[in-house]
Design an enzyme around this catalytic site. Sequence first.
Site, PDB file in Angstrom:
ATOM      1  N   LYS A 171      -9.824  23.360  11.977  1.00 10.24           N
ATOM      2  CA  LYS A 171      -9.848  23.411  13.443  1.00 10.24           C
ATOM      3  C   LYS A 171      -8.410  23.689  13.887  1.00 10.24           C
ATOM      4  O   LYS A 171      -7.562  22.802  13.898  1.00 10.24           O
ATOM      5  CB  LYS A 171     -10.379  22.079  13.950  1.00 10.24           C
ATOM      6  CG  LYS A 171     -10.396  21.725  15.409  1.00 10.24           C
ATOM      7  CD  LYS A 171     -10.130  22.712  16.457  1.00 10.24           C
ATOM      8  CE  LYS A 171      -9.415  22.000  17.592  1.00 10.24           C
ATOM      9  NZ  LYS A 171      -8.497  22.876  18.310  1.00 10.24           N
ATOM     10  N   GLU A 246       0.401  13.919   9.594  1.00  7.95           N
ATOM     11  CA  GLU A 246       1.767  14.437   9.678  1.00  7.95           C
ATOM     12  C   GLU A 246       2.064  14.537  11.163  1.00  7.95           C
ATOM     13  O   GLU A 246       1.585  15.441  11.843  1.00  7.95           O
ATOM     14  CB  GLU A 246       1.840  15.796   8.963  1.00  7.95           C
ATOM     15  CG  GLU A 246       3.235  16.116   8.497  1.00  7.95           C
ATOM     16  CD  GLU A 246       4.056  16.721   9.601  1.00  7.95           C
ATOM     17  OE1 GLU A 246       4.775  15.957  10.288  1.00  7.95           O
ATOM     18  OE2 GLU A 246       3.976  17.922   9.803  1.00  7.95           O
ATOM     19  N   CYS A 280       8.253  19.624  14.051  1.00  9.61           N
ATOM     20  CA  CYS A 280       8.217  18.166  13.885  1.00  9.61           C
ATOM     21  C   CYS A 280       9.493  17.655  13.240  1.00  9.61           C
ATOM     22  O   CYS A 280       9.932  16.548  13.503  1.00  9.61           O
ATOM     23  CB  CYS A 280       6.990  17.761  13.084  1.00  9.61           C
ATOM     24  SG  CYS A 280       6.783  18.736  11.606  1.00  9.61           S
ATOM     25  N   GLU A 379      10.098  12.091  20.995  1.00  4.97           N
ATOM     26  CA  GLU A 379      10.074  13.485  20.550  1.00  4.97           C
ATOM     27  C   GLU A 379       9.898  14.386  21.774  1.00  4.97           C
ATOM     28  O   GLU A 379       8.941  14.233  22.528  1.00  4.97           O
ATOM     29  CB  GLU A 379       8.902  13.696  19.582  1.00  4.97           C
ATOM     30  CG  GLU A 379       8.853  15.095  19.022  1.00  4.97           C
ATOM     31  CD  GLU A 379       7.744  15.269  17.986  1.00  4.97           C
ATOM     32  OE1 GLU A 379       6.610  14.840  18.246  1.00  4.97           O
ATOM     33  OE2 GLU A 379       8.028  15.847  16.923  1.00  4.97           O
TER      34      GLU A 379
HETATM   35  P1  NAP Z   1      -2.137  17.567  19.663  1.00  5.06           P
HETATM   36  O1  NAP Z   1      -2.936  17.387  20.880  1.00  5.06           O
HETATM   37  O2  NAP Z   1      -1.908  16.411  18.788  1.00  5.06           O
HETATM   38  O3  NAP Z   1      -2.810  18.765  18.827  1.00  5.06           O
HETATM   39  C1  NAP Z   1      -2.821  18.892  17.428  1.00  5.06           C
HETATM   40  C2  NAP Z   1      -4.210  19.333  16.982  1.00  5.06           C
HETATM   41  O4  NAP Z   1      -5.167  18.312  17.244  1.00  5.06           O
HETATM   42  C3  NAP Z   1      -4.727  20.563  17.712  1.00  5.06           C
HETATM   43  O5  NAP Z   1      -5.526  21.339  16.857  1.00  5.06           O
HETATM   44  C4  NAP Z   1      -5.574  19.942  18.787  1.00  5.06           C
HETATM   45  O6  NAP Z   1      -6.512  20.814  19.333  1.00  5.06           O
HETATM   46  C5  NAP Z   1      -6.233  18.814  18.039  1.00  5.06           C
HETATM   47  N1  NAP Z   1      -6.755  17.744  18.872  1.00  5.06           N
HETATM   48  C6  NAP Z   1      -6.448  17.429  20.154  1.00  5.06           C
HETATM   49  N2  NAP Z   1      -7.165  16.370  20.561  1.00  5.06           N
HETATM   50  C7  NAP Z   1      -7.944  15.982  19.530  1.00  5.06           C
HETATM   51  C8  NAP Z   1      -8.875  14.935  19.332  1.00  5.06           C
HETATM   52  N3  NAP Z   1      -9.168  14.064  20.281  1.00  5.06           N
HETATM   53  N4  NAP Z   1      -9.469  14.827  18.123  1.00  5.06           N
HETATM   54  C9  NAP Z   1      -9.187  15.687  17.127  1.00  5.06           C
HETATM   55  N5  NAP Z   1      -8.307  16.707  17.265  1.00  5.06           N
HETATM   56  C10 NAP Z   1      -7.691  16.858  18.444  1.00  5.06           C
HETATM   57  O7  NAP Z   1      -0.773  18.161  20.015  1.00  5.06           O
HETATM   58  P2  NAP Z   1      -0.485  19.049  21.309  1.00  5.06           P
HETATM   59  O8  NAP Z   1      -1.213  18.583  22.507  1.00  5.06           O
HETATM   60  O9  NAP Z   1      -0.747  20.420  20.936  1.00  5.06           O
HETATM   61  O10 NAP Z   1       1.057  18.725  21.492  1.00  5.06           O
HETATM   62  C11 NAP Z   1       1.499  17.496  22.051  1.00  5.06           C
HETATM   63  C12 NAP Z   1       2.648  16.916  21.287  1.00  5.06           C
HETATM   64  O11 NAP Z   1       2.297  16.758  19.907  1.00  5.06           O
HETATM   65  C13 NAP Z   1       3.884  17.776  21.194  1.00  5.06           C
HETATM   66  O12 NAP Z   1       4.668  17.733  22.304  1.00  5.06           O
HETATM   67  C14 NAP Z   1       4.554  17.203  19.977  1.00  5.06           C
HETATM   68  O13 NAP Z   1       5.261  16.051  20.296  1.00  5.06           O
HETATM   69  C15 NAP Z   1       3.420  16.855  19.093  1.00  5.06           C
HETATM   70  N6  NAP Z   1       3.188  17.891  18.078  1.00  5.06           N
HETATM   71  C16 NAP Z   1       3.671  17.656  16.847  1.00  5.06           C
HETATM   72  C17 NAP Z   1       3.492  18.601  15.865  1.00  5.06           C
HETATM   73  C18 NAP Z   1       3.986  18.400  14.496  1.00  5.06           C
HETATM   74  O14 NAP Z   1       4.113  19.367  13.739  1.00  5.06           O
HETATM   75  N7  NAP Z   1       4.253  17.189  14.079  1.00  5.06           N
HETATM   76  C19 NAP Z   1       2.834  19.785  16.150  1.00  5.06           C
HETATM   77  C20 NAP Z   1       2.332  20.000  17.427  1.00  5.06           C
HETATM   78  C21 NAP Z   1       2.522  19.022  18.374  1.00  5.06           C
HETATM   79  P3  NAP Z   1      -6.156  21.539  20.733  1.00  5.06           P
HETATM   80  O15 NAP Z   1      -4.750  21.993  20.648  1.00  5.06           O
HETATM   81  O16 NAP Z   1      -7.122  22.642  20.758  1.00  5.06           O
HETATM   82  O17 NAP Z   1      -6.321  20.511  21.790  1.00  5.06           O
END
Ligand code: NAP
Length: 476
Positions: A171, A246, A280, A379
């Site tokens: 996903k 992660e 990250c 972060e």
């Molecule tokens: P996120 O919401 O955690 O998204 C990561 C993945 O999880 C995406 O594929 C997302 O899908 C999915 N997801 C979202 N809600 C979910 C749920 N309830 N159950 C299962 N999967 C779900 O991250 P984001 O909103 O894109 O970014 C927010 C913050 O996350 C960033 O500002 C950053 O701090 C952190 N982040 C960290 C990393 C890393 O590499 N550690 C990478 C990205 C973001 P959708 O995107 O389609 O909602």
Amino acid sequence: MPQMIINGRKTDAISGQMLDVISPVDGTVFTQIPRGDEADVDLAVKAARIAAEGPWKKFTALERGRLLVKLSGLILENAEQLSQLEAKDTGKAISSARNDIQVMARYFEFYGTAADKVHGEVIPFLNGYSVQVIREPLGVTAHIIPWNYPAQMVGRSVAPSLAMGNACVVKPAEDACLSVIRVAELALEAGLPAGVFNVVTGLGEEAGASLSAHEDINFVTFTGSNEVGVLVQKAAAEHAVKCVLELGGKSAHVVFNDVNMKLAVPAIVKGIIANTGQTCTAGSRLLIQRDIFNEFIGLVAEEFSKTKVGTPDMDLHCGPVINKSQFDRVNRYLEQGKKDGLKILAQGQIQAGVPDGGYYVTPTLFVADNHDSDLLMQEIFGPVLVALAFDTEEQAVHLANITDYGLMAAVWSENGGIQQRVAKEVKCGQVYINGFGAGGGVELPFGGVKRSGHGREKGLVALEEMSTTKTIIHYH
Ligand code: NAP
Ligand code: MG
């Protein structure tokens, strides 16, 4: 129009619904993706289960490995197309996108060539027994991946899983999933059986949540935010499913008086502006020993102020951030930094000619007097670096370890004692001495401690994470 890959076929969502894909470069809708939901996830998991226990099971490790190596070759043959897709989808500079595609290919090569080198054990036991420990696949593995490095992430999590004989359901993030779809198409071209590598696009709270909660997955690996990671782990726990997380980071550079400044300065600036800080492992905190603070931060400021932000085609240090919400978030932190009394020491420049409506933020270097501000604790996921002085080694280690995160750190010193002591005392999964980042580091075990998550990816250890052992005890 991009489609999902379920059971070897390109498909739309059962509901027929689509989601707009917005370009971070100018804020316009440039394509649509299927809005997969629980029903599509269920089809994908069923297809993966049938593949894992049927056709895919018949492949030897050598045969699986060869298919992955073939896929790696197809990725390289299609590298330019994939790079353009990745750059368009994420907004990153085209040369970074090209590098990401090379790293993705390397993951399939590394795990493809490792597939047949995973051995079990024979354990000496009591007389009259022979004991073997063999390694088996987990079954169906779920992969929830973020938008910051879609190509690298899909390689990182899918390649070891397939090498071990699992079937995958991926996903990707709704904000950037085009390279993930394309590589699943290439996997079919390489000859992977239908159902082995499925991709379900859609919203996190729909497709992502139903995948992590599905009763017939055997493993889930998640990369993304802390909040969602916890939700994913809870959902997996409902069915006692193993989970690798992660999550984020707030990685610190610890710079001592005897630092090689020439080496350190460009690496530190690159470590926060690469991928527009949306990494990250970004080195977002800069701890500098007080005696050299002014001299060192002056050099960092000079280098930092050269940072340029533009479109993927301009191929500068930073592209736009991924979406409106990240744009607002980074700008909120910039405002908060000023309110918290942090001093702006240098800023990068947004290049003239970037389109209106894109999500361009200004790279910013702050200096703080203490570690209290959220800018040092949270972060940001943007090109924002905060510097702070320390006096002693002990204080430096304390500050490096003060956040909830524990992903990466770097120690900068010419003194072997300092290098070893600090590297051992910092709480994180990877630590660099006189350097930062390893260009993908496919071979190097990676992951977090504390709130940065648990479990390890990359390196050979991922093959253990994505498989299980069976102990065969033979009485004779
Ligand atoms: P996120 O919401 O955690 O998204 C990561 C993945 O999880 C995406 O594929 C997302 O899908 C999915 N997801 C979202 N809600 C979910 C749920 N309830 N159950 C299962 N999967 C779900 O991250 P984001 O909103 O894109 O970014 C927010 C913050 O996350 C960033 O500002 C950053 O701090 C952190 N982040 C960290 C990393 C890393 O590499 N550690 C990478 C990205 C973001 P959708 O995107 O389609 O909602
Ligand atoms: Mg999201």
